[in-house]
Design an enzyme around this catalytic site. Structure first.
Site, PDB file in Angstrom:
ATOM      1  N   HIS A  84       4.738   6.514 -11.346  1.00 62.82           N
ATOM      2  CA  HIS A  84       3.428   5.971 -11.718  1.00 62.82           C
ATOM      3  C   HIS A  84       2.968   4.810 -10.830  1.00 62.82           C
ATOM      4  O   HIS A  84       1.895   4.246 -11.054  1.00 62.82           O
ATOM      5  CB  HIS A  84       3.492   5.528 -13.192  1.00 62.82           C
ATOM      6  CG  HIS A  84       2.162   5.404 -13.860  1.00 62.82           C
ATOM      7  ND1 HIS A  84       1.689   4.207 -14.348  1.00 62.82           N
ATOM      8  CD2 HIS A  84       1.192   6.321 -14.099  1.00 62.82           C
ATOM      9  CE1 HIS A  84       0.488   4.412 -14.893  1.00 62.82           C
ATOM     10  NE2 HIS A  84       0.162   5.666 -14.760  1.00 62.82           N
ATOM     11  N   ASP A 117       2.421  -1.461   7.802  1.00 64.79           N
ATOM     12  CA  ASP A 117       3.253  -2.119   8.823  1.00 64.79           C
ATOM     13  C   ASP A 117       4.340  -2.995   8.218  1.00 64.79           C
ATOM     14  O   ASP A 117       4.710  -4.027   8.798  1.00 64.79           O
ATOM     15  CB  ASP A 117       2.372  -2.960   9.760  1.00 64.79           C
ATOM     16  CG  ASP A 117       1.524  -2.092  10.680  1.00 64.79           C
ATOM     17  OD1 ASP A 117       1.896  -0.921  10.882  1.00 64.79           O
ATOM     18  OD2 ASP A 117       0.501  -2.590  11.169  1.00 64.79           O
ATOM     19  N   LYS A 119       1.287   2.783  -7.785  1.00 66.37           N
ATOM     20  CA  LYS A 119       0.081   3.019  -6.975  1.00 66.37           C
ATOM     21  C   LYS A 119       0.060   1.930  -5.915  1.00 66.37           C
ATOM     22  O   LYS A 119      -0.712   0.957  -6.036  1.00 66.37           O
ATOM     23  CB  LYS A 119      -1.203   2.903  -7.815  1.00 66.37           C
ATOM     24  CG  LYS A 119      -1.211   3.637  -9.142  1.00 66.37           C
ATOM     25  CD  LYS A 119      -1.180   2.684 -10.297  1.00 66.37           C
ATOM     26  CE  LYS A 119      -1.385   3.332 -11.659  1.00 66.37           C
ATOM     27  NZ  LYS A 119      -1.109   4.711 -11.816  1.00 66.37           N
TER      28      LYS A 119
END
Lengths: 209, 209
Positions: free
Chosen positions: B142, B149, B144
């Site tokens: 879940h 870099d 996000k």
């Protein structure tokens, strides 16, 4: 580059604590992943009362991500502002009710479409006298954050549901940097006012604003 | 108390920018709420190409939350690590493919139950040659978040879907504090290895570990 002087960052699985860096009072903390160890077939492991849905004790204890989240909430002395897409975790519901009974000012904003689902804590919290407001549009009020005493921001991917806490891979950040907290506090006040029932505008009178 | 020296925090609605504090290079930024103004009956407002699902240009422009998110992604020179519950936003998909074509090393972890849904970008990204791994358990992956870099963390409530970007109330944090980034980078590497197909363990051989 500017960096915080005092910082504590830790990844916390249910029952397993790995602190990456510690120094002074915990300005920041990462509580995550929730329940990641459970994915590895750890059935039957004990010592994780916060992860058992049928736990007999009223609040989670031990060093689980959930218990640490609850302790953060219970540190509130004056206010707790909650902005939660959905809220069904009983342990977190009990913690919020306890704060309300202690006299902490609790305000809760949630999503209209999820607040009535089976298992939702919203009805109980309203029944207990806690102020609740909800959105009035088709999109989701998808935030998942809490602000303790206008000073500590708790935010991340975690919905406050037992499913998320027990089974999902999630992250939760605890942040006390004033600028961050202010940005979320401002958003909370904006939403709180926008969702004031006195301001309901079912036929979009605001289109010409 | 320790606080970042240079910080830029802004609440950004589609088409409306309100910068709370600015100073020096943007160490941190809050992109949110996504599309909050759209809730107020702003139909017909122009100048928000990033918010139109049928936008003819390949990438969003202007000063929307989405365009700023895309610019953050496109700043990648070496690597982009993505850990996304679901991914269906075409504009973000195009940005990720562009980075891959530029030679940036893109790795993507996603949720097995959502990756095959209608409109998912995962198939296209795989077809383009981007490395994708997914979880193998019943709970959701879940998270996000994205890491650019190995230096810039982008995380929040936002799922990378057009629905979320256009209609939901969301938050996205952009953070460059090394300790935060490291915590999420470590989580990414842990998940990346755990979801390595070579390590699949359908019958939970790991129970006794």
């Amino acid at each position: 580059e500017g960096r915080a002087a005092a910082l504590a960052a830790g990844w916390l699985c249910c029952g397993a604590l790995a602190v990456a860096a510690c120094g002074g009072p915990a300005l920041r903390e990462v509580l995550s992943p929730f329940a990641a160890l459970l994915h590895r077939g750890a059935a039957g492991r004990g010592g994780e009362p916060g992860c058992r849905p049928a736990c007999p004790c009223p609040l989670p204890s031990g060093d689980t991500a959930l218990s640490r989240l609850v302790r953060r909430l219970l540190s509130a002395r004056r206010s707790l502002d909650l902005c939660l897409f959905c809220f069904s975790c009983p342990q977190l519901g009990r913690a919020v009710q306890l704060l309300h009974r202690r006299g902490v000012r609790v305000r809760l904003v949630t999503d209209a479409q999820y607040m009535g689902l089976h298992g939702s804590q919203i009805g109980r919290l309203r029944h207990a006298g806690i102020q609740v407001r909800h959105d009035q549009h088709s999109g989701y009020m998808h935030h998942k954050f809490a602000i303790v005493d206008q000073r500590t921001l708790i935010t991340g991917s975690l919905n406050w549901t037992s499913q998320a806490i027990q089974s999902n891979r999630e992250n939760v950040l605890v942040v006390e940097d004033a600028e961050y907290v202010k940005a979320f506090q401002d958003e909370f006040e904006r939403i709180w006012e926008e969702y004031n029932p006195a301001n309901y505008s079912f036929f979009s009178q605001r289109q010409n604003e």
